[in-house]
Motif scaffolding. Structure first.
Motif, PDB file in Angstrom:
ATOM      1  N   ARG A  54       0.830  -1.191   0.000  1.00 17.47           N
ATOM      2  CA  ARG A  54       0.000   0.000   0.000  1.00 17.47           C
ATOM      3  C   ARG A  54       0.877   1.259   0.000  1.00 17.47           C
ATOM      4  NH1 ARG A  54      -5.175  -1.148   2.082  1.00 17.47           N
ATOM      5  NH2 ARG A  54      -5.821  -3.126   1.134  1.00 17.47           N
ATOM      6  N   PHE A  55       0.302   2.333  -0.513  1.00 17.69           N
ATOM      7  CA  PHE A  55       0.991   3.619  -0.496  1.00 17.69           C
ATOM      8  C   PHE A  55       0.334   4.524   0.532  1.00 17.69           C
ATOM      9  CE2 PHE A  55       1.911   1.937  -4.689  1.00 17.69           C
ATOM     10  CZ  PHE A  55       3.246   2.250  -4.854  1.00 17.69           C
ATOM     11  N   GLN A  56       1.158   5.289   1.204  1.00 12.67           N
ATOM     12  CA  GLN A  56       0.663   6.219   2.214  1.00 12.67           C
ATOM     13  C   GLN A  56       1.146   7.625   1.889  1.00 12.67           C
ATOM     14  OE1 GLN A  56       0.710   5.698   6.794  1.00 12.67           O
ATOM     15  NE2 GLN A  56       2.687   6.584   6.284  1.00 12.67           N
ATOM     16  N   ASP A  57       0.222   8.561   1.818  1.00 16.96           N
ATOM     17  CA  ASP A  57       0.561   9.951   1.502  1.00 16.96           C
ATOM     18  C   ASP A  57       0.424  10.829   2.726  1.00 16.96           C
ATOM     19  OD1 ASP A  57       1.381  10.284  -1.174  1.00 16.96           O
ATOM     20  OD2 ASP A  57      -0.645   9.821  -1.854  1.00 16.96           O
ATOM     21  N   ARG A  58       1.415  11.664   2.924  1.00 19.50           N
ATOM     22  CA  ARG A  58       1.340  12.687   3.953  1.00 19.50           C
ATOM     23  C   ARG A  58       1.131  14.024   3.264  1.00 19.50           C
ATOM     24  NH1 ARG A  58       4.789  12.474   9.148  1.00 19.50           N
ATOM     25  NH2 ARG A  58       2.989  13.811   9.515  1.00 19.50           N
ATOM     26  N   ASP A  59       0.570  14.996   3.990  1.00 17.42           N
ATOM     27  CA  ASP A  59       0.374  16.312   3.395  1.00 17.42           C
ATOM     28  C   ASP A  59       1.719  16.967   3.126  1.00 17.42           C
ATOM     29  OD1 ASP A  59      -2.275  15.905   3.508  1.00 17.42           O
ATOM     30  OD2 ASP A  59      -2.711  17.347   5.085  1.00 17.42           O
ATOM     31  N   ILE A  60       2.536  17.066   4.148  1.00 20.11           N
ATOM     32  CA  ILE A  60       3.846  17.702   3.981  1.00 20.11           C
ATOM     33  C   ILE A  60       4.783  17.231   5.084  1.00 20.11           C
ATOM     34  CG2 ILE A  60       3.123  19.744   5.295  1.00 20.11           C
ATOM     35  CD1 ILE A  60       4.933  21.393   3.435  1.00 20.11           C
ATOM     36  N   ILE A  61       6.018  16.945   4.707  1.00 21.29           N
ATOM     37  CA  ILE A  61       7.032  16.499   5.668  1.00 21.29           C
ATOM     38  C   ILE A  61       8.378  17.077   5.241  1.00 21.29           C
ATOM     39  CG2 ILE A  61       7.408  14.339   4.406  1.00 21.29           C
ATOM     40  CD1 ILE A  61       7.513  14.556   8.203  1.00 21.29           C
ATOM     41  N   LYS A  62       9.128  17.580   6.199  1.00 19.24           N
ATOM     42  CA  LYS A  62      10.427  18.177   5.897  1.00 19.24           C
ATOM     43  C   LYS A  62      11.470  17.725   6.912  1.00 19.24           C
ATOM     44  CE  LYS A  62       8.747  22.406   3.610  1.00 19.24           C
ATOM     45  NZ  LYS A  62       9.449  22.289   2.324  1.00 19.24           N
ATOM     46  N   LYS A  63      12.672  17.530   6.411  1.00 19.95           N
ATOM     47  CA  LYS A  63      13.805  17.269   7.297  1.00 19.95           C
ATOM     48  C   LYS A  63      14.371  18.607   7.759  1.00 19.95           C
ATOM     49  CE  LYS A  63      15.371  12.942   5.163  1.00 19.95           C
ATOM     50  NZ  LYS A  63      16.482  12.268   4.431  1.00 19.95           N
ATOM     51  N   TYR A  64      15.014  18.568   8.921  1.00 19.78           N
ATOM     52  CA  TYR A  64      15.577  19.818   9.426  1.00 19.78           C
ATOM     53  C   TYR A  64      16.922  19.559  10.095  1.00 19.78           C
ATOM     54  CZ  TYR A  64      16.055  24.264  11.844  1.00 19.78           C
ATOM     55  OH  TYR A  64      16.526  25.476  12.266  1.00 19.78           O
ATOM     56  N   ASN A  65      17.883  20.444   9.816  1.00 16.76           N
ATOM     57  CA  ASN A  65      19.148  20.433  10.554  1.00 16.76           C
ATOM     58  C   ASN A  65      19.524  21.861  10.897  1.00 16.76           C
ATOM     59  OD1 ASN A  65      21.205  21.607   8.598  1.00 16.76           O
ATOM     60  ND2 ASN A  65      20.358  19.944   7.349  1.00 16.76           N
ATOM     61  N   ASP A  66      20.386  22.016  11.881  1.00 11.12           N
ATOM     62  CA  ASP A  66      20.742  23.351  12.360  1.00 11.12           C
ATOM     63  C   ASP A  66      22.102  23.804  11.850  1.00 11.12           C
ATOM     64  OD1 ASP A  66      22.364  21.663  13.713  1.00 11.12           O
ATOM     65  OD2 ASP A  66      21.890  22.402  15.727  1.00 11.12           O
ATOM     66  N   GLY A  67      22.487  23.316  10.671  1.00 12.03           N
ATOM     67  CA  GLY A  67      23.768  23.691  10.093  1.00 12.03           C
ATOM     68  C   GLY A  67      24.814  22.604  10.217  1.00 12.03           C
ATOM     69  N   THR A  68      24.491  21.556  10.941  1.00 13.89           N
ATOM     70  CA  THR A  68      25.399  20.417  11.058  1.00 13.89           C
ATOM     71  C   THR A  68      25.131  19.465   9.900  1.00 13.89           C
ATOM     72  OG1 THR A  68      23.835  19.231  12.455  1.00 13.89           O
ATOM     73  CG2 THR A  68      25.438  20.646  13.569  1.00 13.89           C
ATOM     74  N   ASN A  69      25.844  18.367   9.879  1.00  9.32           N
ATOM     75  CA  ASN A  69      25.704  17.417   8.779  1.00  9.32           C
ATOM     76  C   ASN A  69      24.695  16.309   9.067  1.00  9.32           C
ATOM     77  OD1 ASN A  69      27.596  18.693   7.091  1.00  9.32           O
ATOM     78  ND2 ASN A  69      29.295  17.704   8.180  1.00  9.32           N
ATOM     79  N   TYR A  70      24.000  16.391  10.181  1.00 13.25           N
ATOM     80  CA  TYR A  70      23.026  15.346  10.468  1.00 13.25           C
ATOM     81  C   TYR A  70      21.649  15.953  10.706  1.00 13.25           C
ATOM     82  CZ  TYR A  70      23.692  16.663  15.375  1.00 13.25           C
ATOM     83  OH  TYR A  70      23.759  17.356  16.556  1.00 13.25           O
ATOM     84  N   VAL A  71      20.646  15.153  10.445  1.00 17.85           N
ATOM     85  CA  VAL A  71      19.271  15.614  10.573  1.00 17.85           C
ATOM     86  C   VAL A  71      18.875  15.640  12.047  1.00 17.85           C
ATOM     87  CG1 VAL A  71      16.860  15.118  10.000  1.00 17.85           C
ATOM     88  CG2 VAL A  71      18.673  14.698   8.316  1.00 17.85           C
ATOM     89  N   ILE A  72      18.240  16.728  12.459  1.00 21.20           N
ATOM     90  CA  ILE A  72      17.782  16.851  13.839  1.00 21.20           C
ATOM     91  C   ILE A  72      16.386  16.261  14.002  1.00 21.20           C
ATOM     92  CG2 ILE A  72      17.009  18.531  15.567  1.00 21.20           C
ATOM     93  CD1 ILE A  72      19.310  20.269  14.809  1.00 21.20           C
ATOM     94  N   ALA A  73      15.532  16.493  13.009  1.00 19.54           N
ATOM     95  CA  ALA A  73      14.155  16.010  13.140  1.00 19.54           C
ATOM     96  C   ALA A  73      13.448  16.020  11.803  1.00 19.54           C
ATOM     97  CB  ALA A  73      13.382  16.866  14.142  1.00 19.54           C
ATOM     98  N   ASN A  74      12.351  15.281  11.750  1.00 18.57           N
ATOM     99  CA  ASN A  74      11.408  15.341  10.641  1.00 18.57           C
ATOM    100  C   ASN A  74      10.157  16.038  11.164  1.00 18.57           C
ATOM    101  OD1 ASN A  74      12.674  12.874   8.851  1.00 18.57           O
ATOM    102  ND2 ASN A  74      11.159  14.073   7.763  1.00 18.57           N
ATOM    103  N   PHE A  75       9.716  17.079  10.446  1.00 10.45           N
ATOM    104  CA  PHE A  75       8.533  17.808  10.864  1.00 10.45           C
ATOM    105  C   PHE A  75       7.440  17.651   9.808  1.00 10.45           C
ATOM    106  CE2 PHE A  75      11.982  20.233  12.965  1.00 10.45           C
ATOM    107  CZ  PHE A  75      11.565  20.068  14.287  1.00 10.45           C
TER     108      PHE A  75
END
Length: 313
Positions: A54-75
């Protein structure tokens, strides 16, 4: 994904709008920065209970980092044009899919997945906001059932203080929904719109009124070409023009029926004015506001609104 969800996504995809929503609704401070956002895939694949893909759609999702090379969170943001009592389960599934994706990608470290729900209806969210509220169980069982709570924001009920804190075009969306619910003029703003096309698409979808899109966008494009500022008040101007055109047509028809030129001219003038009055009323303007804006009598305004409404506007 429904048309309303897609329309909301168009506006919220902009970084300035996305961080504005999160900063002033969830964090209540300037936490996220536009430059830290990165689009993430809104569609994911999962296996259903019977083994089907099955496929699942979200309205909107974004990755976020604070200038480092790793992702802090998905919002993520989920727009709701209807109140869904199963929302805690849906959000839990969305977030779980986000964590599952990290496992598949063998991320070096697991980062949080956060989802907020925007209630865009004219009613307060009275449906469950947690699994415990949704599931029927006795008190003894509750201690063994994991709870999952969601953050829901009733946009049409936000305090003016919060709406004023928005810096993006979402401020106009929030005021529009709130004033419309209150029966006030929803276009009472001279603030310049940055993403006016997406704002009008949003309004058109969530009010089910195609005039915002079909009349408003073309009118505002002309305003922009001529160097004018695009504001919510200009949106009202565009829609009032529709009332003028319909009023003129009706007035001319009435004049023709009278069979004399004088009647045609009278019908034209009366139809022109009646059209403006009716359209302003249709847009949410109060009687006093119409009287002041058009410099006409209260009696005339009440006659047009209450005695001869245009059914097709």
């Amino acid at each position: 994904m429904g048309k309303k969800d897609l329309t909301g996504k168009q506006l919220e995809e902009y970084a300035d709008v996305f961080v504005d929503i999160y900063n002033h609704l969830l964090f209540e401070k300037e936490y996220l920065q536009e430059k830290g956002l990165q689009n993430d895939a809104t569609q994911s694949v999962y296996h259903s209970e019977n083994g089907e893909i099955r496929f699942q759609d979200r309205d909107i999702i974004k990755k976020y980092n604070d200038g480092t090379n790793y992702v802090i969170a998905n919002f993520g943001i989920e727009n709701q044009a209807v109140i869904d009592k199963t929302m805690p389960i849906r959000v839990m599934h969305y977030d779980a899919s986000g964590y599952h994706k990290q496992m598949k990608e063998k991320a070096a470290s697991v980062y949080p997945v956060i989802t907020i729900v925007l209630n865009l209806t004219e009613k307060r969210w009275t449906a469950p906001k947690s699994v415990h509220e949704l599931v029927t169980m006795n008190e003894k069982m509750k201690q063994y059932v994991q709870d999952y709570q969601i953050k829901v924001f009733d946009i049409a009920y936000l305090p003016d203080k919060i709406i004023e804190s928005f810096k993006s075009d979402f401020k106009e969306i929030a005021y529009f929904l709130k004033r419309k619910r209150q029966g006030k003029n929803p276009f009472d703003s001279t603030r310049k719109l940055k993403h006016y096309r997406e704002v009008l698409e949003f309004m058109s979808a969530f009010t089910q009124d195609k005039r915002y899109r079909e009349l408003g966008i073309a009118y505002l494009e002309e305003v922009e070409k001529k160097g004018g500022e695009v504001t919510m008040c200009r949106v009202a101007d565009a829609l009032v023009n529709q009332g003028i055109s319909q009023g003129i047509s009706q007035g001319i028809s009435q004049g023709i029926q009278q069979g004399i030129q004088q009647g045609m001219e009278l019908g034209r003038k009366e139809g022109f004015l009646d059209g403006r009055i009716q359209m302003l009323a249709d847009l949410g303007y109060q009687t006093e506001d119409i009287v002041e804006k058009l410099h006409v009598s209260r009696e005339l305004v009440e006659r047009v609104i209450y005695e001869h409404p245009y059914d097709d506007i």
